[in-house]
Write an enzyme that holds these catalytic residues in place. Sequence first.
Site, short mmCIF file in Angstrom:
data_model
loop_
_atom_site.label_atom_id
_atom_site.label_comp_id
_atom_site.label_asym_id
_atom_site.label_seq_id
_atom_site.Cartn_x
_atom_site.Cartn_y
_atom_site.Cartn_z
N GLU A 123 33.65 47.72 33.64
CA GLU A 123 34.41 46.59 34.17
C GLU A 123 33.47 45.74 35.00
O GLU A 123 33.29 45.94 36.19
CB GLU A 123 35.59 47.08 35.02
CG GLU A 123 36.52 45.96 35.43
CD GLU A 123 37.61 46.43 36.38
OE1 GLU A 123 38.39 45.56 36.83
OE2 GLU A 123 37.70 47.63 36.68
N HIS A 135 34.97 43.33 43.61
CA HIS A 135 33.63 43.54 43.03
C HIS A 135 32.58 42.82 43.87
O HIS A 135 32.81 41.71 44.37
CB HIS A 135 33.58 43.01 41.59
CG HIS A 135 34.40 43.80 40.63
ND1 HIS A 135 33.93 44.24 39.41
CD2 HIS A 135 35.69 44.24 40.68
CE1 HIS A 135 34.88 44.90 38.77
NE2 HIS A 135 35.96 44.91 39.52
N ASN A 213 46.19 39.99 37.11
CA ASN A 213 45.31 40.23 38.26
C ASN A 213 43.90 39.75 37.96
O ASN A 213 43.36 40.00 36.88
CB ASN A 213 45.32 41.71 38.64
CG ASN A 213 46.71 42.20 38.99
OD1 ASN A 213 47.30 43.02 38.31
ND2 ASN A 213 47.26 41.64 40.06
N ALA A 214 43.30 39.04 38.93
CA ALA A 214 41.94 38.53 38.83
C ALA A 214 41.79 37.52 37.69
O ALA A 214 40.81 37.51 36.94
CB ALA A 214 40.92 39.66 38.68
N ASP A 268 44.24 51.89 36.99
CA ASP A 268 43.21 51.28 37.86
C ASP A 268 42.97 52.17 39.08
O ASP A 268 42.73 51.70 40.19
CB ASP A 268 43.60 49.87 38.28
CG ASP A 268 42.40 49.03 38.75
OD1 ASP A 268 41.26 49.38 38.41
OD2 ASP A 268 42.61 48.04 39.48
N GLY A 302 41.57 48.15 43.55
CA GLY A 302 42.07 49.18 42.67
C GLY A 302 43.48 49.57 43.07
O GLY A 302 44.16 48.87 43.83
#
Length: 370
Positions: A123, A135, A213-214, A268, A302
């Site tokens: 990922e 991240h 998400n994201a 996740d 997460g």
Amino acid sequence: MNELLIAADRIWTGGILETGLAIETDGQRVTALRPLGRDTPDVHLPLLMPGCTDLQVNGGGGVLLNADPTVAGIEAIAAAHRRLGTARILPTLITDAPELMEAAADAVIAAMEQPGIIGIHLEGPHISPEKRGTHDARFIRPLDQRTMAVLRRLRGAGVPVLLTLAPERADPALLREAAAMGVVLSAGHSMATAAQAREAMDNGVSMFTHLYNAMPQMNSREPGMIAAAILSDAWCGLITDGIHVSPEMLELTLRARPRPDRCFIVSDAMPTVGGPDHFDLYGMDIHVRNGALVNSEGSLAGAHVDMVTSVRRLVRMTGIAPERAIAMATDIPCAAMGLAPLKIAPGMAMSDLIGLDERLDLVGIPGTGQ
């Protein structure tokens, strides 16, 4: 050990919940799946099913793959999730240094003979800085030849690979090359427009990572990659902890898709699942707060949830039939990776089988050590 006859009100087999069936077992493996008939079972449960398959497992049992990219680390993560009802996982490495990706790849190659390890999920680090979430921005880079070499090594060893990336930041030729190797490409942590998402699917992207998400949210004039994903035949992962995506959006997604069998659940999960209530990520302390995992920036880091809990919450939040939620945690993620699903059949390890009660809570199976 004497043979046991275990019956259930419903048994997941052949993609449906069947009634009137039972299994015979020596306590270690299934020896038969057959009609119960007039026999009196040694054990009776509300529901029997194969353990879940989770394509996005960052950690578990206090271990984070990024912090321990070794065979021992992978085994510890898999063991923690197996205790919670997940039989098969893709250990997931999030954005990090190239050396760490290479170490994780070597570890997964070495761990493929271990129970429950079915490949690897990378990922990042080829994601959008604007949608990086937790991240680390230091390690973000476009898809490059160093990663392509890792993909070639993994696929050469027969390892199934899932690669999450921002397709708008990747050379289309490299996307096509990776897809031709058999790498499953998933769009995520991305700023892609609807047009860019559709172009990416033309170039080999076949999945979307933790939908909603994201990624940019939909609006009336900018539908974005979410709308492109929902309207496509691509596979879509969903985090169903009730925190990452609202019940209304989950229900809307499941109703709107032209292929209802193309949505699946991911956890996740982070090290707190089956482990302590905090861990270190990139030097930051990540804590469980009101059921959510957050970093010092306040971003979700997460999820603190396992797959069986995710199935139960999805049913309760949306009202979908239990069999649809079970499919989303078993057969569908396997299909998304081109893998055969776990089946209750002679020879199946009892450790790959789980029992659930009427509330879809995990229960032990007496006489089998579970």
